[in-house]
Design a protein around this motif. Structure first.
Motif, PDB file in Angstrom:
ATOM      1  N   ARG A   9       0.846  -1.193   0.000  1.00  0.00           N
ATOM      2  CA  ARG A   9       0.000   0.000   0.000  1.00  0.00           C
ATOM      3  C   ARG A   9       0.882   1.244   0.000  1.00  0.00           C
ATOM      4  N   ASP A  10       0.730   2.079  -1.014  1.00  0.00           N
ATOM      5  CA  ASP A  10       1.471   3.334  -1.097  1.00  0.00           C
ATOM      6  C   ASP A  10       0.939   4.341  -0.091  1.00  0.00           C
ATOM      7  N   LEU A  11       1.854   5.042   0.585  1.00  0.00           N
ATOM      8  CA  LEU A  11       1.485   6.158   1.452  1.00  0.00           C
ATOM      9  C   LEU A  11       2.036   7.478   0.917  1.00  0.00           C
ATOM     10  N   ASP A  12       3.216   7.424   0.285  1.00  0.00           N
ATOM     11  CA  ASP A  12       3.798   8.630  -0.292  1.00  0.00           C
ATOM     12  C   ASP A  12       4.780   8.219  -1.381  1.00  0.00           C
ATOM     13  N   ARG A  13       4.892   9.065  -2.403  1.00  0.00           N
ATOM     14  CA  ARG A  13       5.813   8.831  -3.511  1.00  0.00           C
ATOM     15  C   ARG A  13       6.710  10.056  -3.672  1.00  0.00           C
ATOM     16  N   PRO A  14       7.722  10.204  -2.843  1.00  0.00           N
ATOM     17  CA  PRO A  14       8.555  11.409  -2.882  1.00  0.00           C
ATOM     18  C   PRO A  14       9.262  11.659  -4.202  1.00  0.00           C
ATOM     19  N   VAL A  15       9.554  10.595  -4.970  1.00  0.00           N
ATOM     20  CA  VAL A  15      10.245  10.783  -6.252  1.00  0.00           C
ATOM     21  C   VAL A  15       9.382  10.333  -7.426  1.00  0.00           C
ATOM     22  N   GLY A  16       8.093  10.092  -7.179  1.00  0.00           N
ATOM     23  CA  GLY A  16       7.169   9.764  -8.255  1.00  0.00           C
ATOM     24  C   GLY A  16       6.908   8.292  -8.461  1.00  0.00           C
ATOM     25  N   ALA A  17       7.779   7.413  -7.986  1.00  0.00           N
ATOM     26  CA  ALA A  17       7.604   5.973  -8.166  1.00  0.00           C
ATOM     27  C   ALA A  17       6.915   5.374  -6.947  1.00  0.00           C
ATOM     28  N   GLY A  18       6.056   4.370  -7.183  1.00  0.00           N
ATOM     29  CA  GLY A  18       5.371   3.686  -6.100  1.00  0.00           C
ATOM     30  C   GLY A  18       6.016   2.362  -5.760  1.00  0.00           C
ATOM     31  N   LEU A  19       5.475   1.718  -4.743  1.00  0.00           N
ATOM     32  CA  LEU A  19       6.055   0.473  -4.258  1.00  0.00           C
ATOM     33  C   LEU A  19       6.091  -0.612  -5.326  1.00  0.00           C
ATOM     34  N   ALA A  20       5.024  -0.746  -6.113  1.00  0.00           N
ATOM     35  CA  ALA A  20       4.972  -1.823  -7.098  1.00  0.00           C
ATOM     36  C   ALA A  20       5.950  -1.606  -8.243  1.00  0.00           C
ATOM     37  N   GLU A  21       6.423  -0.373  -8.421  1.00  0.00           N
ATOM     38  CA  GLU A  21       7.467  -0.124  -9.418  1.00  0.00           C
ATOM     39  C   GLU A  21       8.850  -0.422  -8.855  1.00  0.00           C
ATOM     40  N   LEU A  22       9.015  -0.241  -7.564  1.00  0.00           N
ATOM     41  CA  LEU A  22      10.321  -0.414  -6.935  1.00  0.00           C
ATOM     42  C   LEU A  22      10.521  -1.780  -6.310  1.00  0.00           C
ATOM     43  N   LEU A  23       9.452  -2.572  -6.204  1.00  0.00           N
ATOM     44  CA  LEU A  23       9.535  -3.856  -5.509  1.00  0.00           C
ATOM     45  C   LEU A  23       8.804  -4.961  -6.250  1.00  0.00           C
ATOM     46  N   GLY A  24       9.345  -6.170  -6.150  1.00  0.00           N
ATOM     47  CA  GLY A  24       8.613  -7.388  -6.431  1.00  0.00           C
ATOM     48  C   GLY A  24       8.490  -8.158  -5.131  1.00  0.00           C
ATOM     49  N   LEU A  25       7.881  -9.339  -5.190  1.00  0.00           N
ATOM     50  CA  LEU A  25       7.688 -10.145  -3.991  1.00  0.00           C
ATOM     51  C   LEU A  25       8.186 -11.568  -4.223  1.00  0.00           C
ATOM     52  N   ALA A  26       8.720 -12.158  -3.168  1.00  0.00           N
ATOM     53  CA  ALA A  26       9.114 -13.561  -3.198  1.00  0.00           C
ATOM     54  C   ALA A  26       8.809 -14.165  -1.827  1.00  0.00           C
ATOM     55  N   VAL A  27       8.936 -15.486  -1.737  1.00  0.00           N
ATOM     56  CA  VAL A  27       8.685 -16.212  -0.492  1.00  0.00           C
ATOM     57  C   VAL A  27      10.019 -16.643   0.098  1.00  0.00           C
ATOM     58  N   ARG A  28      10.231 -16.294   1.343  1.00  0.00           N
ATOM     59  CA  ARG A  28      11.458 -16.691   2.022  1.00  0.00           C
ATOM     60  C   ARG A  28      11.417 -18.162   2.430  1.00  0.00           C
ATOM     61  N   ARG A  29      12.557 -18.785   2.486  1.00  0.00           N
ATOM     62  CA  ARG A  29      12.690 -20.088   3.137  1.00  0.00           C
ATOM     63  C   ARG A  29      13.149 -19.818   4.554  1.00  0.00           C
ATOM     64  N   ASN A  30      12.253 -19.244   5.334  1.00  0.00           N
ATOM     65  CA  ASN A  30      12.562 -18.785   6.688  1.00  0.00           C
ATOM     66  C   ASN A  30      11.287 -18.870   7.517  1.00  0.00           C
ATOM     67  N   PRO A  31      11.253 -19.658   8.574  1.00  0.00           N
ATOM     68  CA  PRO A  31      10.012 -19.832   9.340  1.00  0.00           C
ATOM     69  C   PRO A  31       9.571 -18.583  10.084  1.00  0.00           C
ATOM     70  N   ARG A  32      10.451 -17.566  10.205  1.00  0.00           N
ATOM     71  CA  ARG A  32      10.106 -16.375  10.976  1.00  0.00           C
ATOM     72  C   ARG A  32       9.599 -15.217  10.113  1.00  0.00           C
ATOM     73  N   ARG A  33       9.874 -15.262   8.825  1.00  0.00           N
ATOM     74  CA  ARG A  33       9.399 -14.204   7.936  1.00  0.00           C
ATOM     75  C   ARG A  33       8.942 -14.833   6.636  1.00  0.00           C
ATOM     76  N   ALA A  34       7.754 -14.480   6.191  1.00  0.00           N
ATOM     77  CA  ALA A  34       7.147 -15.160   5.052  1.00  0.00           C
ATOM     78  C   ALA A  34       7.613 -14.602   3.722  1.00  0.00           C
ATOM     79  N   HIS A  35       7.683 -13.289   3.627  1.00  0.00           N
ATOM     80  CA  HIS A  35       7.877 -12.668   2.324  1.00  0.00           C
ATOM     81  C   HIS A  35       9.218 -11.939   2.247  1.00  0.00           C
ATOM     82  N   LEU A  36       9.674 -11.733   1.042  1.00  0.00           N
ATOM     83  CA  LEU A  36      10.862 -10.925   0.774  1.00  0.00           C
ATOM     84  C   LEU A  36      10.464  -9.822  -0.188  1.00  0.00           C
ATOM     85  N   LEU A  37      10.763  -8.594   0.170  1.00  0.00           N
ATOM     86  CA  LEU A  37      10.593  -7.473  -0.746  1.00  0.00           C
ATOM     87  C   LEU A  37      11.823  -7.436  -1.643  1.00  0.00           C
TER      88      LEU A  37
END
Length: 513
Positions: free
Chosen positions: A28-56
Motif C-alpha cells: 500500500r502506497d502512502l507517499d511517492r517522494p520521487v514519483g515511483a510507487g512500491l509496485a514499481e520499486l519492488l517485487g515479492l518472493a517467499v522466504r525459506r525462513n520460518p520467521r518471515r514469510a515474504h521478501l521485498l
C-alpha cells in the motif's frame, strides 16, 4: 485500493502477483517522494525462513535481480539527493522539501524502470553533480546495502563511507558489532581503519535498502550516540515500510537523545499481511520441496522450473586482469573517502577497456547480454565496473547483480521476483563457518530470452579459492555462457586500536542481511 490491485489491472506480469494472490499480501502506497510507487520499486518472493514469510525484492538495488547498473547507481544517487536536502536544512513545505523531486527526476526514473537504457543513463547523469561537497559520515548495512550506501556517499561528494561487515580482521577490535537477536554469535562489525574520520563532528547517515520497523537503525543510533554523540542523524532507504508506532519510536528516541533524526526514502508505504501468512508460506515452500524432489528451486505448485545445470569444475573460465589501482580499497569495509572515489573514477575507463577486450577474446563478436556478478558484500566495485562497461558497450545489454546468503524460494513465473536459483558453498572461509550461498535470476530458466551470453564474476582475493572453482564457477560454466573472473585485492587495514561501541547493536529478529 492496494498497489497490487492497481498493477493487476494494468499488467499481469508484475513480479509480485504470484505471492500477492497466494498469500494475500498487499503493498500500500502512502507517499511517492520521487514519483515511483512500491509496485514499481519492488517485487515479492517467499522466504525459506520460518520467521518471515515474504521478501521485498528491489528492482533498483541490483542484489537479487540483474538490473541495468546505471539504474542502480541512479537510484542510489537519487536517494543521496534526498539525504542532501535533509542535511542542508532546505526549506520544507507541508513537511516535504520545497524542491519537487518527483517533477525533477520522476520522469527518467519511471522510464528507466520500464527498461529504457537511455532514461537510466539520463537519471544517473543528472544526479552525478547536484551541489557542492557535503561532509558526513555515511554507514551502509551489509550485505544488501553496501553499494547503496556508497552511492549515497557519492551523491554527497564530501562524505566518509563505511559499511558493516561479517569479515573480522585479526587484531582489529570492532568499533561496533551487530548481533542477531537471541544469538551470542557476532554477525556484523564496524571496522574503520581511520578513527579520526569515523569520530568527526559530522552528521551520521544510516543507509539500508528497506526499513521495515526501524528497530535495527534505532539500535545503531543508540550505540553510536553512546560513544560519539551527534546532533543530527538521517536514515535513508529505498523503501520505508514502518507503521505509525515505529515512527513514534523514532521520534521518542530523538527526544531522549536530544538529537534530530530524519528519515528519507524513494517510496513510503506498508505491507498488509494476513494473520496466517507464516503458515501459508511454509506450506508453499513444503509443496515446492515435494514437487522438486528435494530441491525447493526445482519446481513449484504452479510453475515448473527445470533444475539448473550442475556445471563442471572443468569448464573454462577466463581470468581478466583489471589493473586495479594499488592501494585503492575494494569498497567501504574499512572506510572509503572522496579521494578514493576520485581514484576509482579515474581508473574505470581503462578497466572497462580491458573487460571489453576480454569479452571478445580478441576476435569473437561482442556478446549481446552480459551479466556482471558481484559477491555478497562486494557490491560497489562490481557495480561501477558494470556501469563503465554499459557506457562503453552501447549495443550490449549489461546487467548487474550479486550473490547472497539469503535463502529464497524460486518460482519460474513472470509474476514472481525470484525465478531461478543457483546454490553453491561459501568460498571465502567465512568467520561464521561454511554455508550455502545463492545467485538468483542468473540462470535463464524456461525463458531463453533471459539467457546471458557472458558472465563476469567479480570477487576479492580472499574469495578466490578452490571452493569458488568447484562451486559457483562450476555452476556458472554449466549455464553455457562464457565465464570471466576478475579479482580485486581485498583491503587489509593496519589495526588502529578501534574501540567497541557500548552494547552490541541487535539486528531485528528474522532480518536477512
Amino acid at each position: 485500493m492496494s498497489v497490487n490491485d492497481a498493477w493487476d489491472d494494468a499488467r499481469n506480469d508484475w513480479a509480485g502477483t504470484w505471492v500477492a494472490r497466494r498469500l494475500d499480501v498487499a503493498l500500500r502506497d502512502l507517499d511517492r517522494p520521487v514519483g515511483a510507487g512500491l509496485a514499481e520499486l519492488l517485487g515479492l518472493a517467499v522466504r525459506r525462513n520460518p520467521r518471515r514469510a515474504h521478501l521485498l525484492v528491489s528492482t533498483v538495488l541490483g542484489k537479487h535481480v540483474p538490473t541495468d547498473p546505471r539504474l542502480v547507481r541512479g537510484a542510489g544517487l537519487l536517494l543521496g539527493e534526498l539525504v542532501r536536502v535533509a542535511l542542508s536544512g532546505a526549506e520544507r513545505v507541508h513537511g516535504r522539501p520545497e524542491t519537487d523531486h518527483a517533477e525533477l527526476f520522476g520522469g527518467p526514473l519511471t522510464e528507466a524502470l520500464k527498461g529504457r537504457t537511455d532514461a537510466a543513463a539520463a537519471l544517473r547523469d543528472r544526479l552525478e553533480a547536484t551541489g557542492p561537497p557535503l561532509p558526513a559520515v555515511v554507514i551502509g548495512y551489509a550485505e544488501t546495502a553496501t553499494a547503496l550506501g556508497h552511492c549515497v556517499a557519492d551523491a554527497l561528494g564530501g562524505a566518509y563511507y563505511l559499511h558493516s561487515t561479517r569479515r573480522p580482521v585479526p587484531g582489529m577490535p570492532p568499533y561496533g558489532a551487530f548481533e542477531e537477536e537471541h544469538s551470542h554469535a557476532t554477525s556484523h562489525l564496524l571496522l574503520p581503519a581511520d578513527l579520526d574520520l569515523m569520530d568527526a563532528d559530522l552528521p551520521v547517515v544510516l543507509v539500508d535498502d528497506e526499513i521495515s520497523t526501524g528497530t535495527t537503525v534505532l539500535n545503531t543510533i543508540r550505540a553510536l550516540h553512546a560513544v560519539r554523540p551527534r546532533r543530527h542523524y538521517v536514515v535513508a532507504s529505498l523503501v520505508d515500510m514502518r507503521r505509525p508506532a515505529d515512527r513514534a519510536a523514532t521520534d521518542a528516541l530523538a527526544a531522549a537523545l536530544g538529537a534530530r533524526i530524519e528519515t528519507v526514502a524513494l517510496a513510503i508505504g506498508e505491507v498488509v499481511l494476513p494473520d496466517d501468512v507464516l503458515g501459508a508460506a511454509a506450506r508453499l515452500v513444503a509443496a515446492a520441496h515435494d514437487a522438486g524432489a528435494g530441491d525447493p528451486s526445482a519446481a513449484t505448485p504452479s510453475a515448473a522450473t527445470p533444475s539448473e545445470p550442475s556445471g563442471s569444475p572443468g569448464g573454462r573460465v577466463r581470468r581478466v586482469e583489471l589493473g586495479w589501482p594499488t592501494g585503492l580499497p575494494d569498497g567501504g569495509r574499512h572506510g572509503f573517502t572522496p579521494h578514493d572515489r576520485a581514484r576509482l573514477d579515474a581508473a574505470l575507463p581503462a578497466m572497462a577497456e580491458r573487460l571489453s577486450a576480454a569479452l571478445t577474446g580478441g576476435a569473437a563478436p561482442m556478446p549481446t547480454r552480459v551479466l556482471v556478478l558481484g559477491f555478497e558484500e562486494l557490491m560497489y566495485a562490481p557495480l561501477r565496473l558494470a556501469e563503465a562497461l554499459a557506457d562503453r558497450l552501447e549495443a550490449t545489454e549489461v546487467r548487474y547483480s550479486t550473490t547472497t546468503r539469503s535463502p529464497v524460494l524460486a518460482v519460474d513465473d513472470p509474476g514472481y521476483a525470484i525465478r531461478t536459483r543457483l546454490a553453491f558453498p561459501a568460498h571465502d572461509d567465512p568467520a561464521d563457518g561454511p554455508g550455502e550461498r545463492y545467485a538468483y535470476n542468473v540462470a535463464a530458466g524456461t525463458d531463453p530470452g533471459r539467457r546471458f551470453d557472458a558472465i563476469l564474476l567479480v570477487v576479492d582475493d580472499r574469495a578466490d579459492t578452490a571452493e569458488l572453482a568447484d562451486g559457483l564457477l562450476a555452476r556458472l560454466t554449466g549455464l553455457g555462457a562464457a565465464v570471466l573472473l576478475a579479482v580485486v585485492p581485498a583491503g587489509r587495514p593496519v589495526p588502529a586500536g578501534a574501540r567497541r561501541v557500548g552494547d552490541p547493536v541487535r539486528v531485528e529478529e528474522g532480518e536477512e542481511r
